[in-house]
Write an enzyme that holds these catalytic residues in place. Sequence first.
Site, PDB file in Angstrom:
ATOM      1  N   LYS A  92       0.815  -1.216   0.000  1.00 42.70           N
ATOM      2  CA  LYS A  92       0.000   0.000   0.000  1.00 42.70           C
ATOM      3  C   LYS A  92       0.852   1.270   0.000  1.00 42.70           C
ATOM      4  O   LYS A  92       0.524   2.272  -0.627  1.00 42.70           O
ATOM      5  CB  LYS A  92      -0.918  -0.018   1.231  1.00 42.70           C
ATOM      6  CG  LYS A  92      -1.920   1.103   1.239  1.00 42.70           C
ATOM      7  CD  LYS A  92      -2.912   0.924   2.358  1.00 42.70           C
ATOM      8  CE  LYS A  92      -3.910   2.062   2.340  1.00 42.70           C
ATOM      9  NZ  LYS A  92      -5.267   1.645   2.194  1.00 42.70           N
ATOM     10  N   HIS A 133     -20.234   9.823   1.952  1.00 43.75           N
ATOM     11  CA  HIS A 133     -20.667   8.482   2.342  1.00 43.75           C
ATOM     12  C   HIS A 133     -22.203   8.442   2.352  1.00 43.75           C
ATOM     13  O   HIS A 133     -22.834   9.363   2.878  1.00 43.75           O
ATOM     14  CB  HIS A 133     -20.106   8.128   3.724  1.00 43.75           C
ATOM     15  CG  HIS A 133     -20.409   6.722   4.122  1.00 43.75           C
ATOM     16  ND1 HIS A 133     -19.709   5.647   3.609  1.00 43.75           N
ATOM     17  CD2 HIS A 133     -21.359   6.214   4.940  1.00 43.75           C
ATOM     18  CE1 HIS A 133     -20.204   4.531   4.117  1.00 43.75           C
ATOM     19  NE2 HIS A 133     -21.207   4.843   4.922  1.00 43.75           N
TER      20      HIS A 133
END
Length: 190
Positions: free
Chosen positions: A62, A106
């Site tokens: 990552k 969201h």
Amino acid sequence: MISAAIFASGSGSNAEAIVQASELPCTIQLLVCDKPEAPVISKAKEWDAEVFVCDPKTFEDKQAYEQAILTKLQEKHIEWIFLAGYMRLIGPTLLEAYPERILNIHPSLLPAFAGKDAIGQALSAGVKVSGVTIHFVDAGMDTGNIIAQEAVPVLEEDTHHTLHQRIQAIEHRLYPETISYILKERDRKE
Ligand code: GAR
């Protein structure tokens, strides 16, 4: 003019709403997409922004993946990042480079229904109200400071599709409005 990047993984309707919003105090210079097949990539070809497809599977870890994105962001002098359906946690490499400069949208009233499939979670829980949240991004899953929220009723007859459509109609207005508000506020304080 402030330069900004959008990160997206999916269809890109929120990204499009931001790009098409009038009078935003920033220009979208870059789209970062982690999914080589995502529909947002073809949408972005119509925009005046570079498209950077960065598949995490092609990196060792990552940190290396985010470092490649960071190099591109720095090359383009990007000051703000707007996550618009970007389905990955942001790691320390990007968080440290952009403290309080990454926003996320969201599809629920956080802290309810964080994580994946917030719409499905709301339907399964049987709530009568869900909604939209825009928040700063921190290291947690949808846990950063909340900037704006708007409620959306959940109807008896709602399916995943109908609820998501009503939520997205709010998202497409609320995200550009909130970006505008935050950038102007920050500009006033600095
Ligand atoms: C949006 O509804 C957004 O709120 C959601 O993904 C959708 C992307 O749609 N984001 C999350 O669930 C983040 N946890 P889009 O690609 O059409 O903008």
